[in-house]
Design an enzyme around this catalytic site. Structure first.
Site, PDB file in Angstrom:
ATOM      1  N   ASP A 123      16.087  57.458  30.323  1.00  0.00           N
ATOM      2  CA  ASP A 123      14.756  57.237  30.878  1.00  0.00           C
ATOM      3  C   ASP A 123      13.799  58.307  30.324  1.00  0.00           C
ATOM      4  O   ASP A 123      13.854  58.636  29.139  1.00  0.00           O
ATOM      5  CB  ASP A 123      14.838  57.234  32.406  1.00  0.00           C
ATOM      6  N   TRP A 124      12.916  58.875  31.182  1.00  0.00           N
ATOM      7  CA  TRP A 124      11.974  59.887  30.719  1.00  0.00           C
ATOM      8  C   TRP A 124      12.680  61.143  30.190  1.00  0.00           C
ATOM      9  O   TRP A 124      12.091  61.924  29.430  1.00  0.00           O
ATOM     10  CB  TRP A 124      11.014  60.281  31.845  1.00  0.00           C
ATOM     11  N   TRP A 163       5.541  47.931  36.999  1.00  0.00           N
ATOM     12  CA  TRP A 163       6.051  49.218  37.492  1.00  0.00           C
ATOM     13  C   TRP A 163       4.943  50.268  37.478  1.00  0.00           C
ATOM     14  O   TRP A 163       4.773  51.031  38.434  1.00  0.00           O
ATOM     15  CB  TRP A 163       7.233  49.642  36.636  1.00  0.00           C
ATOM     16  N   ASP A 249      19.670  46.391  32.212  1.00  0.00           N
ATOM     17  CA  ASP A 249      18.399  47.115  32.276  1.00  0.00           C
ATOM     18  C   ASP A 249      17.355  46.357  31.467  1.00  0.00           C
ATOM     19  O   ASP A 249      17.314  46.475  30.237  1.00  0.00           O
ATOM     20  CB  ASP A 249      18.553  48.533  31.751  1.00  0.00           C
ATOM     21  N   HIS A 279      19.672  50.359  35.004  1.00  0.00           N
ATOM     22  CA  HIS A 279      18.829  51.410  34.419  1.00  0.00           C
ATOM     23  C   HIS A 279      19.379  52.803  34.713  1.00  0.00           C
ATOM     24  O   HIS A 279      19.506  53.625  33.808  1.00  0.00           O
ATOM     25  CB  HIS A 279      17.403  51.276  34.952  1.00  0.00           C
TER      26      HIS A 279
END
Length: 297
Positions: A123-124, A163, A249, A279
């Protein structure tokens, strides 16, 4: 500038998270000094494995990976990004930018004098650390990328735009339920509560709400321009680069193929689509990732 610090008693008795806290002060420029928390387990002279969480999770996400990897002889370092976990939390969303988060991460690595790093990012955690890899590739000995990307702008998926809107405008941004909706397995009530623990109320969630808006969605976004420079480095990165993306995901699906096409270090690696992994894949299949880390060494 108001900076909040989550009371320590919010973290008492978290399931499967016995790790001693470590803290350093990060120079956040106009914000002054902010305290950053990190987990640091395993032998200090062992090969470094850096595990990078994303949005809106924290180092708790890696609780089932930290122990086994440390027990295998690695030094496991897992920071809480500024605004998350046990780290300090500025309350103004406008202070957060992609460039500032990268600068804070770089400062963290410098302060701990981390080199020859094995990186696991999701992710980030990938959006931040992969930029650092691209700009300073000699600092890393291998990379495992899971459910992440390094965006150059372009047309975002409708699910991602939804989102972004939810993060920016929803009246209630309940962190634990967000984690549950993006995992395959059912989290216990105590695990859901652990993801909520860093955020006693909405005032603590500025970073969590800001992050989706920081993803570059146009090619002239400063983040996209900076990422283009990082991609120039990644396209010359010949050390092992493994992709292990979850099969459930919808946000990052296909990102693995892009890395495999662009990064020379992906050649010959045992890339896989991890079954029964959404995810937040660390919740679903930590065993797969632990074994991959141990194999890369």
């Amino acid at each position: 500038m108001t900076i909040l610090r989550t009371p320590e008693d919010r973290f008492a008795g978290l399931p499967d998270y016995p790790f001693a806290p470590h803290y350093i002060d990060i120079d956040a420029g106009p914000l002054g000094m902010v305290r950053q928390h990190y987990v640091d387990e395993g032998p200090r002279d062992g090969p470094v494995v850096l595990m990078m969480h994303g949005e809106p999770s924290w180092s708790y996400l890696y609780r089932h990976m930290i122990g086994p990897v440390a027990a295998a002889g690695f030094r496991v370092v897992v920071p809480d990004l500024i605004g998350f976990g046990k780290s300090d939390k500025p309350v103004d969303r406008d202070v957060f930018s992609y460039a500032r988060h990268v600068a804070w991460l770089t400062q963290f690595l410098d302060r701990l004098e981390l080199r020859n790093i094995g990186l696991f990012c999701q992710d980030w955690g990938g959006l931040l650390s992969l930029r650092v890899v691209g700009l300073d590739p000699d600092r890393f000995r291998w990379v495992i990328a899971s459910n992440t990307f390094l965006p150059l702008g372009g047309t975002p998926a409708p699910a991602f735009l939804a989102w972004r809107e939810f993060a920016a405008t929803s009246d209630s941004f309940a962190i634990g339920p967000i984690l549950q909706r993006a995992t395959v397995r059912t989290l216990s009530d105590a695990e859901v509560a652990a993801y909520d623990a860093p955020f006693p109320d909405e005032s603590y969630k500025a970073a969590a709400r800001a992050f989706p808006l920081l993803v570059p969605i146009s090619r002239d976004d400063p983040g996209a321009i900076d990422n283009a420079a990082a991609w120039a480095g990644l396209e010359r990165f010949e050390r092992p680069f493994l992709t292990l993306f979850g099969d459930s995901d919808p946000i990052t699906a296909g990102g693995d193929a892009y890395f495999q096409a662009k990064v020379p270090g992906t050649r010959g690696q045992p890339h896989a689509i991890v079954e029964r992994a959404a995810h937040f894949c660390q919740e679903d299949r930590p065993d797969v990732f632990v074994e991959a880390i141990k194999a890369l060494g």
